[in-house]
Design an enzyme around this catalytic site. Structure first.
Site, PDB file in Angstrom:
ATOM      1  N   LYS A 251       0.840  -1.212   0.000  1.00 53.97           N
ATOM      2  CA  LYS A 251       0.000   0.000   0.000  1.00 53.97           C
ATOM      3  C   LYS A 251       0.874   1.262   0.000  1.00 53.97           C
ATOM      4  O   LYS A 251       2.098   1.168   0.072  1.00 53.97           O
ATOM      5  CB  LYS A 251      -0.943  -0.030   1.207  1.00 53.97           C
ATOM      6  CG  LYS A 251      -1.856  -1.273   1.232  1.00 53.97           C
ATOM      7  CD  LYS A 251      -2.956  -1.225   0.175  1.00 53.97           C
ATOM      8  CE  LYS A 251      -3.529  -2.595  -0.153  1.00 53.97           C
ATOM      9  NZ  LYS A 251      -4.492  -3.115   0.804  1.00 53.97           N
TER      10      LYS A 251
HETATM   11  C1  PLP Z   1      -5.544  -4.208   1.027  1.00 55.15           C
HETATM   12  C2  PLP Z   1      -6.997  -3.982   1.012  1.00 55.15           C
HETATM   13  C3  PLP Z   1      -7.825  -4.372   2.080  1.00 55.15           C
HETATM   14  C4  PLP Z   1      -7.363  -5.233   3.218  1.00 55.15           C
HETATM   15  O1  PLP Z   1      -6.313  -4.748   3.928  1.00 55.15           O
HETATM   16  P1  PLP Z   1      -5.320  -5.748   4.715  1.00 55.15           P
HETATM   17  O2  PLP Z   1      -4.496  -4.781   5.506  1.00 55.15           O
HETATM   18  O3  PLP Z   1      -4.540  -6.494   3.693  1.00 55.15           O
HETATM   19  O4  PLP Z   1      -6.145  -6.619   5.576  1.00 55.15           O
HETATM   20  C5  PLP Z   1      -9.169  -4.032   2.020  1.00 55.15           C
HETATM   21  N1  PLP Z   1      -9.686  -3.382   0.966  1.00 55.15           N
HETATM   22  C6  PLP Z   1      -8.937  -3.023  -0.086  1.00 55.15           C
HETATM   23  C7  PLP Z   1      -9.581  -2.279  -1.210  1.00 55.15           C
HETATM   24  C8  PLP Z   1      -7.576  -3.316  -0.104  1.00 55.15           C
HETATM   25  O5  PLP Z   1      -6.841  -2.981  -1.180  1.00 55.15           O
END
Ligand code: PLP
Length: 402
Positions: free
Chosen positions: A192
């Site tokens: 991210k």
């Molecule tokens: C990455 C992501 C999540 C989940 O996050 P995690 O930290 O991996 O549990 C939820 N929604 C979207 C759109 C994502 O890209």
């Protein structure tokens, strides 16, 4: 193997020193570093009026807690866009509620279709989860208005858009993403825009919801281990069915350090995103999501609106062989991906008695054509040109074969 990867993880000497400090502090579970991270994040999000922010173990935990804090449960319906990561829908399924999958607007605007949300609202709808797909907020202010009228909560899945703003509202004000709905959910997974390895944040402006979230994060307990360690509390009560969704000091330290570079990284991502759009806008049949509002977005950014492009999504020409294009890019050393395979086609969700997926024409058309190109803050302008040239060549080839 790859010359240009899909995303890149940058850990600086400061990041590593912050983690080392946390390890040396002899206190690893939630403590002062977590509090400092939460405060810094809330203040970065909205310096004038910081919301409540609680750091948690993942973005998925954040979404699940959002559902629970709003009292979502069996018999309720929650509307989610069909173009998202599975966690968005699974957070609803965990609670026993029903997922109502909504369509996105178009190839140019693959965010939640307001018209489809309007069609799918019922008297059982408890919440709508808006996903800021690729870092772009879609029609979040319009959605908030619609849901306010219907008495329905908006939850923002802001996993792609940490510390960014909505477009200006009718009176010219911008609003921080994640603090527009009742609850906002961030993810700090390692691909991210900023990372804590695994981690997330729940954000709310409602003090009662914040208190619920605090209880849900840690077993519904009224006092934390740290408070007892410091002698501030002796016993505790358990007043709700909570979970262990805590973050820890090591990851909070990394988050605090990463947060200090987020704004600069988001600005660089914006430049790279715009560069891709300039280089690819004239490729026959290729569609670039968010292209028609790019100039407006960039003008607003000059006036202080924060943007947070997360992924560079393209929509390949109708009938194009995506696997062949991905293969050609792979041969050129370029890693690509697909965001996302349609939710309602996964084995779990396709036949799930609590997943309703009807009238998803735009997603049906788009999903076989989606292709995500590399995007990360340390990419060079030349990298973008290399990827754009390789995509152009791969598409020309696929048309010749076509
Ligand atoms: C990455 C992501 C999540 C989940 O996050 P995690 O930290 O991996 O549990 C939820 N929604 C979207 C759109 C994502 O890209």
């Amino acid at each position: 193997m790859w010359k240009i990867t899909l995303s890149d993880l940058v850990l600086t000497a400061e990041d590593k020193a912050a983690v080392q400090d946390a390890l040396d502090s002899n206190w690893l579970t939630m403590g002062s570093r977590t509090t400092a991270f939460e405060q810094a994040f809330a203040e970065a999000l909205d310096p004038a009026d910081p919301p409540h922010a609680l750091a948690v173990g993942s973005g998925t935990a954040a979404l699940h807690m959002a559902m629970l804090a709003l009292g979502v449960g069996p018999g309720d319906e929650v509307i989610v866009p069909g173009l998202t990561f599975v966690a968005t829908a699974n957070a609803v399924l965990y609670t026993g509620a029903t997922v109502v999958v909504a369509d996105v607007t178009s190839a140019d605007d693959p965010t939640l279709s307001i018209a489809d949300v309007e069609r799918k609202l019922t008297d059982r709808t408890a919440a709508v989860i808006a996903v800021h797909y690729g870092g772009h907020p879609g029609h979040i202010l319009e959605l908030r208005r619609l849901c306010d009228q219907a008495g329905v909560h908006v939850v923002e899945d802001a996993a792609h858009s940490p510390v960014a703003d909505s477009p200006p509202d009718g009176s010219g004000h911008i609003h921080p993403l994640g603090a527009i709905g009742t609850v906002g959910c961030m993810s700090f997974f390692s691909n991210k825009n900023m990372t804590t390895a695994e981690g997330g944040m729940v954000v709310t402006r409602d003090p009662e919801v914040a208190e619920q979230l605090r209880l849900l994060r840690s077993h519904g307990m009224t006092a934390l281990t740290l408070e007892r360690h410091r002698g501030h509390a002796h016993g505790y009560d358990c007043v709700a069915l909570g979970w262990n969704y805590r973050i820890d000091e090591i990851r909070a330290a990394l988050g605090l350090s990463q947060l200090s570079r987020l704004d600069a990284n988001n600005r660089r991502r914006t430049e790279l995103f715009a560069r891709y759009h300039r280089l690819l806008a004239d490729v026959p049949g290729l569609e670039l999501p968010f292209h028609s509002r790019l100039d407006e977005d960039l003008t607003q950014a000059d006036q202080g609106r924060r943007l947070s492009p997360h992924i560079m999504v393209t929509v390949l020409p109708q009938g194009c062989d995506r696997a062949a294009v991905q293969g050609a890019l792979k041969d050129a050393g370029i890693q690509t991906s697909v965001h996302y395979p349609p939710l309602h086609r996964f084995t779990l969700h396709a036949d799930h008695p609590r997943v309703r997926a009807e009238g998803l024409e735009v997603i049906e058309n788009l999903s076989p054509r989606l292709l995500t190109l590399p995007l990360y803050a340390t990419m060079t302008d030349e990298d973008v040109a290399t990827v754009a040239d390789a995509l152009r060549a791969a598409l020309a080839q696929s048309f010749e074969r076509g």
